[in-house]
Design an enzyme around this catalytic site. Sequence first.
Site, PDB file in Angstrom:
ATOM      1  CG  ASP A  82       4.354  -4.015  -5.443  1.00  0.00           C
ATOM      2  OD1 ASP A  82       3.361  -3.894  -4.709  1.00  0.00           O
ATOM      3  OD2 ASP A  82       4.409  -4.815  -6.395  1.00  0.00           O
ATOM      4  CD  GLU A 131       2.856  -4.957  -0.831  1.00  0.00           C
ATOM      5  OE1 GLU A 131       1.662  -5.294  -0.915  1.00  0.00           O
ATOM      6  OE2 GLU A 131       3.686  -5.202  -1.725  1.00  0.00           O
TER       7      GLU A 131
END
Length: 551
Positions: free
Chosen positions: A222, A281
């Site tokens: 993330d 990401e």
Amino acid sequence: MTQDTATAPAARPAATGRPEGTARWWRDAVIYQVYVRSFADSDGDGVGDLPGVRARLPYLAGLGVDALWLTPFYVSPMADFGYDVADYRDVDPLFGTLDDARALIADAHAHGLRIIVDVVPNHTSDRHAWFRAALAAAPGSPERARYIFRDGRGPDGAEPPNDWESVFGGPAWTRVPDGQWYLHLFAPEQPDLNWENPEVHAEFADILKFWLDLGVDGFRVDVAHGMAKAEGLPDVGHPNQTEMLGTAVLPYFDQDHVHDIHREWRRLLDSYGGERIAVAEAWAPTPERLAAYTRPDELHQAFNFHYLTAPWDARAMREVIDESLRTAWAVGAPATWVLSNHDVKRHVTRYGDGERGLRRARAAALLTLALPGSAYVYQGEELGLPEVLDLPEEFQQDPQRLRGEGAGRDGCRVPLPWEGEEPPFGFGAGPDSWLPIPTEWRDLTVAAQNEDPGSMLALYREALRLRREHPALGDGELRWLPGPPGTLVFVRETAGGERGGLACAVNMSGRTARVRAAGTPLLASGPVRTGGDHVELPPDTALWWDVEEDG
């Protein structure tokens, strides 16, 4: 000494030319994103959980995907639906137990499915033991050095340390009672970690080892473009910084020294057997800067948001595809293709909603699954689910929306409809779901589509079967073929010098296109008319065909 306790996934049918057990499975994997709280509820509380995912593994194996990416299920106060982690080594009771996680990993492997879990390294929850200790400690203490605390500006320190803004809107700084400020690039409940501190590096290495030893096959990282901040934390000098995300290098995102962290993690992953991977990401202003995250000594893949945001236009789409392939190949990485995820409006709706949006989504599925590299499927896109645009106000809980930054992401997170005629459509044993499921989804349930050969689910199953079995699909190269204006036509040639391959044509124009298609039709996203060596391709339609020669 590295422990390697992962149970290897059971053998699945191999594609011709790609023997089972060969390394680098991730270069052409189809990875299914499970948004855990919205996938399947095992205990009737209206929230999806790990036992619910485990019970639906036969569905996922039957769909034909290679791996699952699970969104965070760690202990969390859920200020940002699990992306605010209070304990990285345990499961939140809302989602089950650590034993449930172990059982899910083992069962997934038995079904031939790999498991990728989210890791959230840019920030923790404000309920994390480290942050509680930081608040209880004095300025300048080792406890505060794990996060980014600073004195404020102005005579009394009443102004934030700089002009940085939160991705969720508003200032990126919150003041604590003793007068210092702490940085949170997302919600105030998500304080940013200080990656200049060696203790942070050591802690996350241990977290990764914990899950690798439990058997996970990789991590989705993330905010992989975060963690590293520019020296001195300089001002951006511009308001409305969310508009700059992915278009400019900001002093808090996509800093060059973030790559040192990813190199550390790659060395750790490579110390384990079984081709464990990490997926970034990352939002970057250019395809070249995005590709840097997947250099040979860094992460294995990066999400291709340039493809996700491309308009339904043949010229624009081809430019994105060409640039994505060029930059990925330049660093030896596979391209990735993503149409939707839990942070963006579902592509059925983005592409026009209603019947037009569905036609385009069907064509986009064939385009995506024919491209070289790895593809991601967000739960429900195989059912053709649209964005829910009319959720009642009382159900909308997304912190991004609550802080005034856009419409929020609740509409793409509505739970999956499995069966039956009324909500919650078999999502769970209870009468409710944490977000209400529209009554009109009764025609989109898995059960309703199972027996319909013309359904979106049938299209995905057949496309994924062909992708697994056809020797030309998956990793490799692409060669464009001539086609009428408004179309994309390309061939994926069989590796190893064999003749033939698979061709794909997509008509993105508003009129029927006559495309040369000499070969055997394999799969179409909608009705097409074939005749001789050409096909009449209606608007918003795609076709795959087998070719021996592509001239």
